[in-house]
Design a protein around this motif. Sequence first.
Motif, PDB file in Angstrom:
ATOM      1  N   GLN A 189      40.123  93.616  43.586  1.00 35.35           N
ATOM      2  CA  GLN A 189      40.501  92.152  43.655  1.00 35.35           C
ATOM      3  C   GLN A 189      41.972  91.735  43.326  1.00 35.35           C
ATOM      4  O   GLN A 189      42.589  90.915  43.269  1.00 35.35           O
ATOM      5  N   SER A 198      32.784  88.611  38.309  1.00 32.79           N
ATOM      6  CA  SER A 198      33.518  88.231  39.374  1.00 32.79           C
ATOM      7  C   SER A 198      32.721  89.194  40.665  1.00 32.79           C
ATOM      8  O   SER A 198      31.976  90.308  40.365  1.00 32.79           O
ATOM      9  N   SER A 199      32.841  88.670  41.704  1.00 27.60           N
ATOM     10  CA  SER A 199      32.133  89.446  43.022  1.00 27.60           C
ATOM     11  C   SER A 199      32.749  90.783  43.415  1.00 27.60           C
ATOM     12  O   SER A 199      32.126  91.341  44.042  1.00 27.60           O
ATOM     13  N   ILE A 259      40.312  81.315  42.980  1.00 31.06           N
ATOM     14  CA  ILE A 259      40.190  82.655  43.793  1.00 31.06           C
ATOM     15  C   ILE A 259      40.000  82.399  45.328  1.00 31.06           C
ATOM     16  O   ILE A 259      39.102  81.537  45.648  1.00 31.06           O
ATOM     17  N   ARG A 300      38.377  82.816  48.250  1.00 35.90           N
ATOM     18  CA  ARG A 300      36.938  83.388  48.553  1.00 35.90           C
ATOM     19  C   ARG A 300      36.986  84.321  49.675  1.00 35.90           C
ATOM     20  O   ARG A 300      36.347  85.477  49.533  1.00 35.90           O
ATOM     21  N   ALA A 322      38.169  87.529  48.173  1.00 33.64           N
ATOM     22  CA  ALA A 322      37.315  88.134  47.309  1.00 33.64           C
ATOM     23  C   ALA A 322      36.149  88.684  48.099  1.00 33.64           C
ATOM     24  O   ALA A 322      35.520  89.841  47.922  1.00 33.64           O
ATOM     25  N   CYS A 346      44.918  87.894  31.881  1.00 28.16           N
ATOM     26  CA  CYS A 346      43.930  86.830  32.443  1.00 28.16           C
ATOM     27  C   CYS A 346      43.281  86.105  31.158  1.00 28.16           C
ATOM     28  O   CYS A 346      42.643  86.900  30.159  1.00 28.16           O
ATOM     29  N   ARG A 401      34.621  92.614  48.186  1.00 33.55           N
ATOM     30  CA  ARG A 401      33.439  93.020  47.933  1.00 33.55           C
ATOM     31  C   ARG A 401      32.771  93.840  49.150  1.00 33.55           C
ATOM     32  O   ARG A 401      32.224  94.892  49.025  1.00 33.55           O
TER      33      ARG A 401
END
Length: 184
Positions: free
Chosen positions: A79, A104-105, A64, A66, A69, A120, A73
């Motif tokens: 995402q 996930s965030s 991912i 970052r 992501a 996934c 968020r």
Amino acid sequence: MQRVVYMQDRDDGQRMKDVVYVHPPSYRGEEFPNPAGLPRPVVGGLPFPWVTPMADGKPLFREIERVKAELCRRLWGCQVCGMDLDSTAWVALKEPAEGSAVVSSAAIHPACLRLAVQYCPVLGDPAMGYAFTEVYEDDIVAVTDESPNRNGRAPAARWHLRAATETSRPDRVRTFHSLSDVRG
């Protein structure tokens, strides 16, 4: 212009703070090699999520990016497609409970969640036992991980589902869904 701070893993196992300045909605655009939007590009028969990084012109599906992501968020973006979320969105949880850890965030559009569980191997694995729920932006909160066995590469904070009584809609009833409900 908005300042986005995120933690980045270093090669020596330590984490460092990194800062990105973005001007919404330009964070979705040409600065990134995988622009936001639907339908997602397909690479090797798989849809290419917006938060998936590229290396040598190929997506790293197990990784991912970052900063993306964190942008999702902080700016309430999806995402999977990178576009703005509606007032509600969906998250995967480790268990169907208030306070449960979010897988996930960042949250996901309902249609993007169905795409994610279809392709996934982690989200779509029934053995993982994930639960799914619809959330508002203030339903997700950072909880500091102070466990003694936390390795240095793990984030210092994990995202959790805030109890509905602690949100701006304390009287609503939260519903938890199974993987089969989401796929249905």
